[in-house]
Write an enzyme that holds these catalytic residues in place. Structure first.
Site, PDB file in Angstrom:
ATOM      1  N   ARG A  96     -26.458 -57.048  13.679  1.00  8.78           N
ATOM      2  CA  ARG A  96     -26.774 -56.121  12.600  1.00  8.78           C
ATOM      3  C   ARG A  96     -27.203 -56.870  11.335  1.00  8.78           C
ATOM      4  O   ARG A  96     -26.743 -57.984  11.073  1.00  8.78           O
ATOM      5  CB  ARG A  96     -25.616 -55.177  12.293  1.00  8.78           C
ATOM      6  N   ASP A  99     -23.200 -55.221   7.883  1.00  6.57           N
ATOM      7  CA  ASP A  99     -22.024 -54.444   8.269  1.00  6.57           C
ATOM      8  C   ASP A  99     -21.056 -54.476   7.100  1.00  6.57           C
ATOM      9  O   ASP A  99     -20.767 -55.550   6.559  1.00  6.57           O
ATOM     10  CB  ASP A  99     -21.376 -55.100   9.505  1.00  6.57           C
ATOM     11  N   ASP A 101     -17.249 -53.182   6.090  1.00  8.10           N
ATOM     12  CA  ASP A 101     -15.998 -52.575   6.554  1.00  8.10           C
ATOM     13  C   ASP A 101     -15.041 -52.439   5.382  1.00  8.10           C
ATOM     14  O   ASP A 101     -14.835 -53.406   4.631  1.00  8.10           O
ATOM     15  CB  ASP A 101     -15.339 -53.462   7.628  1.00  8.10           C
TER      16      ASP A 101
HETATM   17  N1  ATP Z   1     -12.015 -49.171   7.621  1.00  7.37           N
HETATM   18  C1  ATP Z   1     -13.233 -48.806   8.078  1.00  7.37           C
HETATM   19  N2  ATP Z   1     -14.361 -49.373   7.573  1.00  7.37           N
HETATM   20  C2  ATP Z   1     -15.582 -49.019   8.036  1.00  7.37           C
HETATM   21  N3  ATP Z   1     -15.786 -48.075   8.991  1.00  7.37           N
HETATM   22  C3  ATP Z   1     -14.697 -47.485   9.512  1.00  7.37           C
HETATM   23  C4  ATP Z   1     -13.381 -47.826   9.088  1.00  7.37           C
HETATM   24  N4  ATP Z   1     -12.495 -47.057   9.789  1.00  7.37           N
HETATM   25  C5  ATP Z   1     -13.205 -46.292  10.606  1.00  7.37           C
HETATM   26  N5  ATP Z   1     -14.527 -46.529  10.453  1.00  7.37           N
HETATM   27  C6  ATP Z   1     -15.572 -45.842  11.217  1.00  7.37           C
HETATM   28  O1  ATP Z   1     -16.176 -46.736  12.113  1.00  7.37           O
HETATM   29  C7  ATP Z   1     -17.471 -46.246  12.341  1.00  7.37           C
HETATM   30  C8  ATP Z   1     -18.318 -47.275  13.085  1.00  7.37           C
HETATM   31  O2  ATP Z   1     -18.289 -48.484  12.411  1.00  7.37           O
HETATM   32  P1  ATP Z   1     -19.211 -49.683  12.864  1.00  7.37           P
HETATM   33  O3  ATP Z   1     -20.433 -49.183  13.608  1.00  7.37           O
HETATM   34  O4  ATP Z   1     -19.482 -50.498  11.623  1.00  7.37           O
HETATM   35  O5  ATP Z   1     -18.287 -50.459  13.887  1.00  7.37           O
HETATM   36  P2  ATP Z   1     -18.464 -51.952  14.265  1.00  7.37           P
HETATM   37  O6  ATP Z   1     -18.759 -52.701  13.001  1.00  7.37           O
HETATM   38  O7  ATP Z   1     -19.477 -52.089  15.386  1.00  7.37           O
HETATM   39  O8  ATP Z   1     -17.060 -52.372  14.827  1.00  7.37           O
HETATM   40  P3  ATP Z   1     -15.718 -52.681  14.015  1.00  7.37           P
HETATM   41  O9  ATP Z   1     -15.228 -51.353  13.518  1.00  7.37           O
HETATM   42  O10 ATP Z   1     -14.837 -53.286  15.058  1.00  7.37           O
HETATM   43  O11 ATP Z   1     -16.034 -53.636  12.881  1.00  7.37           O
HETATM   44  C9  ATP Z   1     -17.950 -45.834  10.962  1.00  7.37           C
HETATM   45  O12 ATP Z   1     -18.963 -44.865  11.013  1.00  7.37           O
HETATM   46  C10 ATP Z   1     -16.676 -45.276  10.333  1.00  7.37           C
HETATM   47  O13 ATP Z   1     -16.613 -43.867  10.392  1.00  7.37           O
HETATM   48  N1  PH2 Z   2     -18.256 -63.457  13.684  1.00  6.10           N
HETATM   49  C1  PH2 Z   2     -18.353 -62.125  13.629  1.00  6.10           C
HETATM   50  N2  PH2 Z   2     -18.257 -61.400  14.750  1.00  6.10           N
HETATM   51  C2  PH2 Z   2     -18.351 -60.052  14.680  1.00  6.10           C
HETATM   52  C3  PH2 Z   2     -18.557 -59.401  13.435  1.00  6.10           C
HETATM   53  C4  PH2 Z   2     -18.653 -60.202  12.277  1.00  6.10           C
HETATM   54  O1  PH2 Z   2     -18.840 -59.682  11.140  1.00  6.10           O
HETATM   55  N3  PH2 Z   2     -18.540 -61.550  12.403  1.00  6.10           N
HETATM   56  N4  PH2 Z   2     -18.615 -58.054  13.383  1.00  6.10           N
HETATM   57  C5  PH2 Z   2     -18.456 -57.331  14.462  1.00  6.10           C
HETATM   58  C6  PH2 Z   2     -18.437 -55.860  14.368  1.00  6.10           C
HETATM   59  O2  PH2 Z   2     -17.944 -55.417  13.197  1.00  6.10           O
HETATM   60  C7  PH2 Z   2     -18.302 -57.896  15.799  1.00  6.10           C
HETATM   61  N5  PH2 Z   2     -18.235 -59.327  15.806  1.00  6.10           N
END
Ligand code: ATP
Ligand code: PH2
Length: 177
Positions: A96, A99, A101
């Site tokens: 991506r 991202d 979070d």
């Molecule tokens: N703390 C959080 N921060 C961001 N997104 C969140 C959180 N908790 C739940 N979500 C939900 O997760 C959904 C998908 O997130 P995203 O596609 O970024 O997942 P990812 O980055 O692939 O995996 P991960 O969640 O493991 O980092 C978002 O649309 C959101 O509704």
């Molecule tokens: N090193 C690294 N790995 C990932 C990352 C990331 O930000 N850094 N984000 C992910 C999905 O949120 C999945 N894997």
């Protein structure tokens, strides 16, 4: 809006395109959001991909914010910033441009269908814990009873390296005179 300023931490990641520019742009976009102040940003780390391992290395960083937005409203703005930077949701844990979070929001513990805080996978992820420890080593992650420094000791720092800009990745790389 919640009405009073809360401290929040946001994890940033990018592994496509001009990764450093996406992180820089995201920090500026966060600071430009009404009701959000960027208080600080960690150093940038280059990190081995976790989950789907057959993808380029990430740049990761953590931003410290103060905000009057509710957690839900802040998440909405994070998702909008991701979209503005060309993020397309294709593969879970896949590559991506950006991202964002929501890692922590004060001492809140939230578990709804849309939002979980603290971020449910943050205590497994050295790429989150290492930059967070640069900013807030003594911060106890709500619900865990352990501070960020202790989580880093448990999880380790494998696959996480301080990133140094190279000319092709950033226009603002320092130049030798
Ligand atoms: N703390 C959080 N921060 C961001 N997104 C969140 C959180 N908790 C739940 N979500 C939900 O997760 C959904 C998908 O997130 P995203 O596609 O970024 O997942 P990812 O980055 O692939 O995996 P991960 O969640 O493991 O980092 C978002 O649309 C959101 O509704
Ligand atoms: N090193 C690294 N790995 C990932 C990352 C990331 O930000 N850094 N984000 C992910 C999905 O949120 C999945 N894997």
């Amino acid at each position: 809006m919640a009405g009073c300023w809360q401290r929040a931490y946001v994890g940033l990641g990018s592994n496509l395109g001009d990764r450093a520019a996406f992180l820089r742009g995201a920090l500026a976009a966060l600071d430009a959001e009404p009701g959000v102040r960027l208080v600080g940003a960690s150093p940038i780390y280059e990190t081995d991909p976790v989950g789907v391992t057959d993808q380029p290395p990430f740049l990761n960083q953590v931003a410290e914010l103060e905000t009057v937005l509710t957690p839900d409203a802040l998440l909405t703005r994070l998702l909008a910033i991701e979209r503005a930077f060309g993020r397309e949701r294709r593969v879970r844990w896949g590559p991506r441009t950006l991202d964002l979070d929501l890692l922590l929001y004060g001492d809140a513990r939230i578990a709804t269908e849309r939002l979980c805080v603290p971020h449910p996978r943050m205590t497994e992820r050295a790429f989150v814990l290492v930059p967070l420890a640069d900013m807030a080593p003594d911060l106890v992650i709500p619900g865990t009873g352990r501070c960020v420094r202790d989580w880093v000791r448990l999880v380790g720092t494998k696959g996480v390296r301080r990133w140094k800009p190279i000319a092709s990745e950033t226009a603002s790389a320092p130049t030798e005179s």
